[in-house]
Structures are given as C-alpha cells and as structure tokens.
Design a protein around this motif. Structure first.
Motif, mmCIF file in Angstrom:
data_model
loop_
_atom_site.group_PDB
_atom_site.id
_atom_site.type_symbol
_atom_site.label_atom_id
_atom_site.label_comp_id
_atom_site.label_asym_id
_atom_site.label_seq_id
_atom_site.Cartn_x
_atom_site.Cartn_y
_atom_site.Cartn_z
ATOM 1 N N VAL A 52 0.838 -1.201 0.000
ATOM 2 C CA VAL A 52 0.000 0.000 0.000
ATOM 3 C C VAL A 52 0.877 1.257 0.000
ATOM 4 O O VAL A 52 0.677 2.181 -0.800
ATOM 5 N N PHE A 71 1.387 3.684 -3.288
ATOM 6 C CA PHE A 71 0.952 5.079 -3.200
ATOM 7 C C PHE A 71 2.096 6.024 -3.568
ATOM 8 O O PHE A 71 1.915 6.976 -4.338
ATOM 9 N N THR A 82 3.156 5.655 -7.499
ATOM 10 C CA THR A 82 2.229 6.286 -8.439
ATOM 11 C C THR A 82 2.345 7.809 -8.370
ATOM 12 O O THR A 82 2.232 8.501 -9.387
ATOM 13 N N GLY A 142 3.331 1.796 -10.326
ATOM 14 C CA GLY A 142 2.937 1.658 -8.933
ATOM 15 C C GLY A 142 2.651 0.218 -8.558
ATOM 16 O O GLY A 142 2.982 -0.230 -7.456
ATOM 17 N N VAL A 190 -4.045 0.231 -6.234
ATOM 18 C CA VAL A 190 -2.954 1.041 -6.776
ATOM 19 C C VAL A 190 -3.441 1.861 -7.977
ATOM 20 O O VAL A 190 -3.033 3.009 -8.168
ATOM 21 N N ARG A 245 -6.344 3.114 -8.281
ATOM 22 C CA ARG A 245 -7.056 4.247 -7.700
ATOM 23 C C ARG A 245 -6.091 5.281 -7.133
ATOM 24 O O ARG A 245 -6.364 6.491 -7.166
ATOM 25 N N PHE A 246 -4.956 4.834 -6.628
ATOM 26 C CA PHE A 246 -3.914 5.779 -6.206
ATOM 27 C C PHE A 246 -3.461 6.633 -7.396
ATOM 28 O O PHE A 246 -3.324 7.855 -7.286
ATOM 29 N N PHE A 298 -6.002 9.120 -8.285
ATOM 30 C CA PHE A 298 -6.002 10.210 -7.301
ATOM 31 C C PHE A 298 -4.917 11.230 -7.652
ATOM 32 O O PHE A 298 -5.174 12.446 -7.692
ATOM 33 N N TRP A 299 -3.700 10.752 -7.895
ATOM 34 C CA TRP A 299 -2.595 11.662 -8.220
ATOM 35 C C TRP A 299 -2.849 12.387 -9.530
ATOM 36 O O TRP A 299 -2.560 13.589 -9.646
#
Length: 324
Positions: free
Chosen positions: A243, A247, A250, A267, A314, A316-317, A320-321
């Motif tokens: 995790v 995070f 990525t 990632g 990952v 989704r990470f 997000f970024w």
C-alpha cells in the motif's frame, strides 16, 4: 479477473513445487537436492534473469524511457532501503533476512506486472510501451539490496570498509556478478545472437525454476518455527508495504509526467514482491538467510493481497494523483 489469476497461479507448477518441498520436509522425507546441484541451478537462474532483462532493455531507446528514468532510479534506491530499514528496526530481523525482505520487496513480480498491465487496459488507460523497459530496470533493486546487506554485515562485524572496497567485495559475490553480467550481455548481443541461446536460457527457465522452488520449500519448512516468531509482524508488513510503496510510486510517476496507465503499472510493480528472481540472488549471496520468513511473506501474503485488492487499489492511487 484478479481472483481468476490468483487461482491460476496458486495451482501453477512454481507454487505447487514450493508446497511439495515444504510437505517433503515436514514429513521428513528423504528427498534431497545435493548442494552442488543447487549451486548450478542458482547460477543458471541468475544468469538467465540477467540475460532476459538485458534483452528487454535493448528493445527500447533511451529517449523512450527518459521520462521515467528518474522515477526508476529513485525506486531502485528507496524501495530496498525502506524494506531493509523496516525489517531491521521494526520486524527485528537479522541482516541476511532483512536483505531478503529488501530484495524481494524492492524487486518485481512478473505475474503482478502482467495483471496490472491488463487491469490498466481494461480501464481504458493502457500503459505506454516503454514501461516494459522501466520494469526491467527495476530489477536492479535486487543488486542494491545485496549491497545494503553487505554493508550492514561489515558494520555489524565492526569492519570499516571503504566504499570502493565494499562495492568490490559485493561484486565478487556470484549473485551480483551473474545478474549484472547477464544484464550487460543481454543488452549488447543483439536479437539474433540472443535467439541462439534462448532455447537454453529462456525455454528451460520455468522448468529449472520449479526445481529451485522445490528446494526453497524444503528450506522454508525446516525453519518454519522462525516464521512463527515473526508471523504477526510479517502479516502486517506484507499488506502495509504494498500500500505504501504503491501510493508513493504512483505519485512519483505522475509527477514525472507519465500517463495514468503507465503510472498505475509502475505503482503496481513497486507494490509487488518478487518470489521468482530475487530469492535466487539472496540464496546465492546470503545462504544463511531464512526463506521461510521473506519468501513465505512474499508468496503467501503479498501476492494474494495484490491479486485480490492491491492492483485495483494502486490504480485508484494513480487516479487520485492524476486528478490533483
């Protein structure tokens, strides 16, 4: 898709060989692979891994991978260093076992890479082609982990070795020499020459790997009591490390300008843990290391987590970024 891949790999020859080896040791079977044969297998696997990685690198140009080289350089240094520091300070493992954790969690799981790539395609954000070259370079984290382990052993034994001498001492180890030499050879000999040796170094690789995992299973079972002592801590680490690493990776990849799909795949491989390439290097360089700790964590905890939860998490990470 991920659960199907998990089931497929749990019944793969590599995984089953590891389980058979553990069973053989637990029931005190007379099954044994002689040490000279183990050494030959180790040499073959390490050289083959280097060759194949070098060949993959030769397929991409420097201009193609320039955007991600800085990210890879950081990950190659930071992932094994973080794994080693946590293994020593929090998990309280010995230097050889901490090196095993650093090598496996700094390196790449090829199966997880393929799943991450497929997931990115499914989401309509395919990775860029040059990412394959970046993934191959991430295998250099194995070498970094071995250097860190050698340095820690020298410090533990109160030997103040100069940096140059420490690097030379590490290079003398067959793990680093075979991986690095194979990488250089694979990158320089060209596709035609590589095709002449691929029947031996590529086609036979999985079969030889099955024998190696059989032996690793026996070695792990012999030291299962050691894993019981750290099982709780390794369970937390085996889930938390992917995790955190995913995070961070990525975020770095997105900051470097990589696309959403490419950042997600980078990632994913940063979050993965090797159970094929790195164990051979650790076994060759630190034969006293206990595979029941780091290999059981990689194969029994992190791999299922990545297949069921980690890969989409990952992604989704990365989303997000990309949205910031």
């Amino acid at each position: 898709m991920n659960s199907a891949v998990l089931v497929e790999n749990l019944v793969s020859p590599v995984t089953i060989a590891f389980v058979i080896g553990m069973i053989a040791s637990l029931i005190r079977s007379d099954l044994e692979i002689p040490e000279p044969v183990i050494r030959i297998i180790s040499i073959y696997l390490l050289f083959s891994i280097g060759l194949q990685g070098g060949q993959e690198l030769s397929q991409v140009s420097l201009a193609d991978i320039a955007a991600g080289l800085g990210v890879v350089a950081l990950l190659v240094l930071l992932l094994p260093l973080a794994g080693f520091v946590v293994a020593r300070s929090i998990l309280r493992l010995s230097v050889p076992d901490a090196t095993g954790v650093a090598a496996l969690y700094g390196s790449v799981s090829s199966v997880t890479f393929l799943v991450g790539r497929t997931y990115a395609d499914t989401m309509g954000t395919p990775m860029d082609g040059y990412v394959i070259g970046l993934v191959a370079l991430l295998e250099l984290a194995i070498l970094v982990a071995l250097v860190i382990g050698r340095a820690a052993l020298a410090r533990e034994s109160a030997q103040s070795l100069p940096v140059g001498e420490l690097l030379l001492e590490t290079l003398r180890g067959r793990g680093l020499l075979l991986l690095g030499g194979g990488l250089v050879m694979g990158a320089s000999i060209g596709e035609t020459n590589f095709s002449r040796i691929s029947p031996f170094f590529v086609d036979l690789f999985r079969g030889v790997l099955v024998l190696f995992l059989l032996e690793m299973g026996m070695a792990a079972a012999r030291q299962l009591r050691s894993f019981q002592d750290v099982a709780g801590r390794m369970l937390v680490f085996g889930v938390a490390a992917p995790v955190v690493f995913g995070f961070a990776a990525t975020g770095l990849a997105t900051a470097a300008g990589l696309s959403l799909g490419s950042a997600a795949v980078i990632g994913t491989v940063a979050a993965s843990a090797s159970y094929i390439d790195a164990p051979a290097a650790v076994r060759a360089t630190f034969p006293e290391a206990n595979p029941s700790i780091w290999l059981t964590s990689s194969l029994g905890i992190t791999f299922p987590f990545m297949m069921l939860v980690g890969v989409p998490l990952v992604y989704r990470f990365a989303s997000f970024w990309a949205g910031l």
